[in-house]
Design a protein around this motif. Structure first.
Motif, short mmCIF file in Angstrom:
data_model
loop_
_atom_site.label_atom_id
_atom_site.label_comp_id
_atom_site.label_asym_id
_atom_site.label_seq_id
_atom_site.Cartn_x
_atom_site.Cartn_y
_atom_site.Cartn_z
N THR A 292 1.23 -0.98 -0.21
CA THR A 292 0.15 0.23 0.04
C THR A 292 0.81 1.79 -0.36
O THR A 292 1.79 1.41 0.56
CB THR A 292 -0.95 0.13 1.32
OG1 THR A 292 -1.50 1.65 1.07
CG2 THR A 292 -0.28 0.29 2.70
N LEU B 85 0.72 5.76 -1.16
CA LEU B 85 -0.52 7.19 -1.34
C LEU B 85 -0.05 6.83 -2.85
O LEU B 85 -0.72 7.87 -4.01
CB LEU B 85 0.30 7.86 -0.66
CG LEU B 85 0.00 7.97 0.97
CD1 LEU B 85 0.69 9.88 1.38
CD2 LEU B 85 -1.30 7.95 1.30
N PRO C 281 -1.02 5.94 -6.16
CA PRO C 281 -1.45 5.04 -7.00
C PRO C 281 -0.58 4.55 -8.20
O PRO C 281 -0.71 3.48 -8.41
CB PRO C 281 -3.03 5.45 -7.73
CG PRO C 281 -2.28 6.78 -7.18
CD PRO C 281 -1.55 6.55 -6.15
N GLN D 119 -4.76 0.78 -1.46
CA GLN D 119 -5.01 1.95 -0.67
C GLN D 119 -5.48 2.16 0.68
O GLN D 119 -5.90 0.36 0.66
CB GLN D 119 -5.67 2.36 -1.46
CG GLN D 119 -6.58 2.82 -2.83
CD GLN D 119 -5.21 4.09 -3.08
OE1 GLN D 119 -5.09 4.45 -2.11
NE2 GLN D 119 -5.14 3.87 -4.25
N ASP E 6 -6.84 2.60 2.67
CA ASP E 6 -8.44 2.12 3.83
C ASP E 6 -8.95 0.50 3.04
O ASP E 6 -10.26 0.32 3.37
CB ASP E 6 -10.10 3.34 3.41
CG ASP E 6 -10.48 3.64 1.54
OD1 ASP E 6 -9.08 3.08 0.52
OD2 ASP E 6 -10.66 4.82 1.02
N GLU E 7 -8.47 0.16 2.19
CA GLU E 7 -8.30 -1.57 1.16
C GLU E 7 -8.09 -2.12 2.40
O GLU E 7 -8.13 -3.76 1.70
CB GLU E 7 -8.25 -1.35 -0.10
CG GLU E 7 -9.45 -0.35 -1.07
CD GLU E 7 -8.57 -0.34 -1.95
OE1 GLU E 7 -9.82 0.15 -3.52
OE2 GLU E 7 -7.41 -0.69 -2.77
N THR F 176 -1.13 2.69 9.23
CA THR F 176 -1.99 2.16 8.59
C THR F 176 -1.30 0.56 8.73
O THR F 176 -2.13 -0.21 9.13
CB THR F 176 -1.71 2.28 7.38
OG1 THR F 176 -2.13 3.55 6.81
CG2 THR F 176 -1.85 1.77 6.39
#
Length: 326
Positions: free
Chosen positions: A178, A180, A182, A197, A199-200, A220
């Protein structure tokens, strides 16, 4: 020493945000080899802190590079990822391509025992990543990650992507990167991992590596760990104060937060893995053309003072930054 050499050129940090090329005579004893550099890699995370003068006073001695000149904060000649060809030294090494933990310099001398021969299959530019690969390998040892584990890497810089490649090579491991940015998804997939991401990412990981050197990334990483998971902090923050989210479910999930730093080898390997064996293994692990994709910027050595500060500031998306020696 033959042949005769003119003054070398050394790259020094002389003030916050300022590099200078400084001429200097070559040094070294009778057991030294003379190496003419081909390429050296800038360790963006650590060297950006050096350039900003953000090495804490408490770490001035522990953070010294093996052949560093000067003292923190300034002026200091710093760096530890150089590849070059031996021009003078023992017959067994003369003409050989070698890796050395030496600062950025066009020609240098150091003990013969301090160089590691680069395998013939590894090109010089890729070989400059050996110290980064050793850092990633040591972090895997510290983590205890094994086949079949669910592994999350937070931060898709050079170290994070090397960790991604190493962990994806574990049989049956489920590896997620993960970041920031993409655009790191393409590299994650190239190294055999999925991209998500922040939040996934769920909270089921067996092992989590954090490499982003940011408070958000550390949050995270802590959130991604499953019950009694090990969170391996690979980042170094220098003098910055970083909040750590130890409330909420940190205790009830019995998370383990540990630091991994290559200056000390993982206790499980320490008795059997001296420097030469570690660097040799790191170099052999680079026998993979996919790692060439990590080299995003190549700067002529003569232009380093002008170009490096901007690349080190973080405004431009850069992975491995190399200095090229004509």
């Amino acid at each position: 020493m033959t042949p005769p050499y003119p003054l070398s050129r050394q790259l020094w940090c002389t003030a916050p945000g300022r590099y200078e090329l400084i001429p200097a005579e070559l040094e070294g004893g009778a057991d030294s080899v003379t190496v003419r550099a081909i390429a050296s890699a800038v360790s963006r995370g650590t060297e950006s802190l050096v350039l900003k003068g953000e090495v804490p006073q408490s770490e001035h001695q522990r953070m010294r590079a093996p052949f560093q000149r000067g003292d923190f904060p300034f002026p200091v000649q710093y760096g530890y990822q150089s590849v070059g060809r031996v021009e003078d030294g023992p017959p067994a090494l003369k003409g050989r391509l070698v890796f050395a933990l030496h600062p950025h310099q066009d020609v240098f001398r150091l003990p013969a025992s301090a160089v590691v021969e680069v395998p013939a299959r590894i090109p010089p530019r890729r070989a400059t990543l050996a110290a980064n690969m050793e850092t990633a390998l040591n972090a895997v040892w510290d983590s205890g990650a094994g086949p079949g584990d669910r592994i999350v890497i937070v931060g898709g810089g050079v170290i994070g992507l090397l960790l991604t490649a190493l962990c994806a090579g574990l049989p049956g491991a489920e590896v997620t990167l993960t970041d920031l940015r993409p655009e790191r998804a393409t590299l994650a997939e190239a190294f055999g991992a999925r991209f998500a991401q922040a939040d996934e990412v769920d909270d089921q990981a067996d092992v989590v590596f954090h490499t982003s050197a940011s408070a958000g990334g550390l949050r995270t990483a802590l959130a991604a760990g499953g019950f009694e998971a090990r969170i391996v902090e690979v980042s170094w923050y220098g003098s910055r104060v970083t909040p750590v989210a130890l409330g909420e479910s940190f205790h009830s999930r019995r998370l383990q937060l540990i630091g991994s730093q290559v200056g000390a080898v993982s206790p499980s390997r320490r008795p059997r893995w001296p420097y030469a064996r570690r660097l040799g293994k790191a170099l052999s692990l680079l026998d993979d053309t996919r790692f060439d994709r990590l080299i995003t910027h190549v700067v002529p050595f003569s232009e380093a003072p002008a170009q490096l500060p901007g690349l080190m500031s973080g405004g431009e998306d850069a992975l491995a930054i190399l200095l090229d020696y004509p």
